[in-house]
Write an enzyme that holds these catalytic residues in place. Structure first.
Site, PDB file in Angstrom:
ATOM      1  N   LEU A  93       0.804  -1.228   0.000  1.00  0.00           N
ATOM      2  CA  LEU A  93       0.000   0.000   0.000  1.00  0.00           C
ATOM      3  C   LEU A  93       0.835   1.275   0.000  1.00  0.00           C
ATOM      4  CD1 LEU A  93      -2.845  -1.069   2.451  1.00  0.00           C
ATOM      5  CD2 LEU A  93      -2.744  -1.291  -0.030  1.00  0.00           C
ATOM      6  N   ASP A 130       7.576  -7.185 -12.309  1.00  0.00           N
ATOM      7  CA  ASP A 130       8.715  -6.899 -11.448  1.00  0.00           C
ATOM      8  C   ASP A 130       9.775  -8.000 -11.499  1.00  0.00           C
ATOM      9  OD1 ASP A 130       7.487  -8.953 -10.187  1.00  0.00           O
ATOM     10  OD2 ASP A 130       7.189  -7.951  -8.270  1.00  0.00           O
ATOM     11  N   CYS A 140      17.116  -9.955  -1.441  1.00  0.00           N
ATOM     12  CA  CYS A 140      16.039  -9.410  -0.610  1.00  0.00           C
ATOM     13  C   CYS A 140      16.527  -8.286   0.285  1.00  0.00           C
ATOM     14  CB  CYS A 140      15.374 -10.510   0.208  1.00  0.00           C
ATOM     15  SG  CYS A 140      16.455 -11.391   1.315  1.00  0.00           S
ATOM     16  N   CYS A 183      17.617 -14.635   9.559  1.00  0.00           N
ATOM     17  CA  CYS A 183      17.459 -13.433   8.734  1.00  0.00           C
ATOM     18  C   CYS A 183      15.954 -13.273   8.528  1.00  0.00           C
ATOM     19  CB  CYS A 183      18.227 -13.555   7.417  1.00  0.00           C
ATOM     20  SG  CYS A 183      17.683 -14.910   6.368  1.00  0.00           S
TER      21      CYS A 183
END
Lengths: 383, 93
Positions: free
Chosen positions: A73, A132, A195, A340
Site C-alpha cells: 500500500l 517486477d 532481498c 534473517c
C-alpha cells in the site's frame, strides 16, 4: 473510427481532452476503440490503470495472480486498506470501474506464462509491461514480437526508472527495437538485487508508471512522438534524466516461439542451488521452546539494522556483509542460532562460516523471522 | 577527464559514488581503469571472457557504444559514459 460514438456523459467527462486541438474527438475515439493489456497491477500498474481508465481507454485487460498485501500500500495506490487479502486484478477492476463506468475491464487472475501468454495478448492492441521480474519481462517482450504488438515498457529500481516503447511499427512500416535489442539476456540470479537490497521509494513507480501511461496514450492516438528507439532514464535522487538511443542489433536472433523463461533467466537453477537444506537448522517451534526453557544459546540476526527496526526477536545484529569482520562476536562453542528474514541469508552465512572458518556449532532458523512471526508470535510485524 | 555514470545497483561497489571521473582514451581503457579503482565491480560488469555482460549496456553520451566502435570507441576529455543495467523491479522481497 467515425462509428465510435459518445454519450452526453462521456462527452462531458472527456471534454478536457476533446478541447485540446491536437487531441480532439479523434484522439478520444481512438482511446475508446483501443484495447490495452496491463501486465501487473502493482506499483507501475496502479498509476497506469488509473490514468488509462480515467482517460477513457475502451477496453482494459489486467493480468495479476497476486493478492493485495499491506506492504503493497506504500506505493500501489489502486488499493486501500480494505483491499488487503483481495485478488489484485479483481480489486483493480472494481477500483477503475468505479472511476469510469464507460469502459470494459477484463481480468486474468493468473500467472502469465508461455502457455497462456499468446492467447491473452492476441486480443489487445498495446501491452503495458509493469511486472517486477525478468522471466515475465522477456515473456511479454517475446509474445509482443511474435504477435506484432507494441510493448510499452517501464521498470524501476529503488530511486531509478527506465521507460521505452518497444516493437512499435510506424506509419511507414518501420519496426522499432525491442527489449532483447537492448538487453539480449538477463542477469544471472546471483547478480539480481537480493532481498536485503530490495525496496523502492513509493512515489517512484507513481512517476514512472504515469510516464508509461502517457506513452500508451500517445501510441494509441498517434499524438506526439512515442519513445521508440529511445530509453528514458530517471534518477529521483539527483533529479536527473537522460534519453539514450537504443541500437537495433542486426544480430538479435529472430523470435519465433515462446520458451521456458524461468530456465532462460536461471531461476530454476538458482532454486536448486539454495543451500537452505544443506546447513544444520532449527525450527521456529524449537527456538520458542529453547526460549521458554531459558536454555543458553546465542541468537544472531544477520539482517540489516533498518530491517531490525521493523521487527526484532532479540538477536544480536551482525549484518551479513560484516560477518567476517565480527567473527570474534560469534562463539565457536555452544549453540549459536542465526536468522534473517526468510532463512536464505543466514544459511549463506552459515555455509561460509563452516567452509572458511571451521564453525561446527551454527544452526539456521528455518523460515527466518517470517516463520517466527507466523507460527510463534503473530503480534510481530512482517515485511 | 571522462565521467562514468554509475547506476544505482552498482553504486554499492563504488563507495556510493554516482559518477566517477577518470583519464582514458577509449571506452575499454575507461572500463579497465574503473575496475582498477573498484575491483569488485568486475564480476558484475564483465563475464568470464572479460566482455561487458549482456544485461549491461555502455553508452557514450546518448549512443550505445556498439553502434560506434564498441570498446575501441575513442573518448574525449569531456566525454560521459553511462553504464545501464537491466532492472526488473527490485521490490521482490
Amino acid at each position: 473510427m467515425a462509428n465510435i460514438e459518445f454519450s452526453k456523459a462521456e462527452l462531458e467527462r472527456y471534454s478536457r481532452h476533446i478541447i485540446i486541438p491536437e487531441f480532439n474527438i479523434a484522439g478520444q475515439r481512438k482511446l475508446k476503440a483501443a484495447k490495452v493489456l496491463v501486465v501487473g497491477s502493482g506499483g507501475l500498474g496502479s498509476p497506469l490503470l488509473l490514468y488509462l481508465a480515467a482517460a477513457g481507454v475502451g477496453h482494459i485487460g489486467i493480468v495479476d495472480y497476486d493478492r493485495v498485501d499491506d506492504s503493497n500500500l506504500q506505493r500501489q495506490v489502486l488499493f486501500g486498506t480494505e483491499s488487503i487479502g483481495q485478488l489484485k486484478a479483481e480489486a483493480a477492476k472494481a477500483r477503475i470501474e468505479a472511476l469510469n463506468p464507460h469502459i470494459e475491464v477484463s481480468v486474468y487472475n493468473e500467472f502469465l506464462n508461455s502457455e497462456n501468454a499468446l492467447d491473452i495478448v492476441k486480443g489487445y492492441d498495446v501491452v503495458a509491461d509493469g511486472t517486477d521480474n525478468f522471466p515475465t519481462r522477456y515473456l511479454v517482450n517475446d509474445a509482443c514480437v511474435i504477435l506484432g504488438k507494441t510493448n510499452v515498457y517501464a521498470s524501476i529500481y529503488r530511486f531509478e526508472g527506465q521507460v521505452s516503447v518497444f516493437n512499435y511499427k510506424d506509419e511507414a512500416g518501420n519496426l522499432g527495437p525491442h527489449y532483447r535489442d537492448l538487453f539480449p539476456s538477463p542477469p544471472p540470479p546471483g547478480l539480481v538485487p537480493s532481498c536485503s537490497e530490495g525496496g523502492v521509494l513509493g512515489v517512484l513507480p507513481g512517476i514512472i508508471g504515469s510516464l508509461q501511461a502517457l506513452e500508451v496514450i500517445k501510441v494509441i492516438t498517434g499524438v506526439g512522438e512515442p519513445l521508440v528507439g529511445r530509453l528514458y532514464l530517471f534518477d529521483a535522487l539527483t533529479f536527473s534524466h537522460r534519453t539514450l538511443k537504443i541500437w537495433k542489433n542486426p544480430n538479435t536472433p529472430e523470435i519465433t516461439e515462446l520458451i521456458d523463461y524461468e530456465q532462460f533467466c536461471g531461476v530454476e537453477e538458482a532454486k536448486e542451488e539454495q543451500p537452505v537444506a544443506a546447513v544444520p537448522s532449527i525450527s521456529v517451534q524449537e527456538l520458542k521452546q529453547w526460549q521458554e526453557e531459558s536454555r543458553v544459546f546465542v541468537l544472531i540476526d544477520v539482517r540489516e539494522s533498518y530491517e531490525q527496526e521493523i521487527v526484532d526477536i532479540g538477536g544480536q545484529l551482525i549484518p551479513k556483509g560484516e560477518i567476517e569482520q565480527q567473527l570474534d562476536q560469534i562463539p565457536k562453542t555452544g549453540d549459536v542460532v542465526l536468522h534473517c528474514r526468510s532463512g536464505k541469508r543466514s544459511a549463506d552465512v552459515i555455509e561460509l562460516l563452516q567452509a572458511q572458518y571451521g564453525y561446527t556449532n551454527l544452526l539456521n532458523l528455518e523460515g527466518g523471522i517470517l516463520a517466527y512471526a507466523k507460527e510463534v508470535d503473530q503480534e510481530l510485524a512482517t515485511y | 577527464m571522462a565521467t562514468v555514470i554509475i547506476p544505482t545497483p552498482l553504486r554499492k561497489f563504488t563507495d556510493q559514488q554516482a559518477s566517477v571521473k577518470l583519464d582514458a582514451e577509449t571506452v575499454q581503457a575507461a572500463i579497465d581503469r574503473l575496475i582498477e579503482l573498484y575491483p569488485v565491480l568486475a564480476q558484475h560488469l564483465l563475464d568470464k571472457e572479460g566482455q561487458v555482460r549482456a544485461f549491461v549496456r555502455i553508452f557514450l553520451e546518448d549512443e550505445d557504444i556498439l553502434a560506434l566502435d564498441g570498446p575501441n570507441t575513442a573518448l574525449k576529455s569531456d566525454s560521459t559514459l553511462s553504464i545501464i543495467p537491466a532492472i526488473a523491479g527490485g521490490i521482490d522481497l
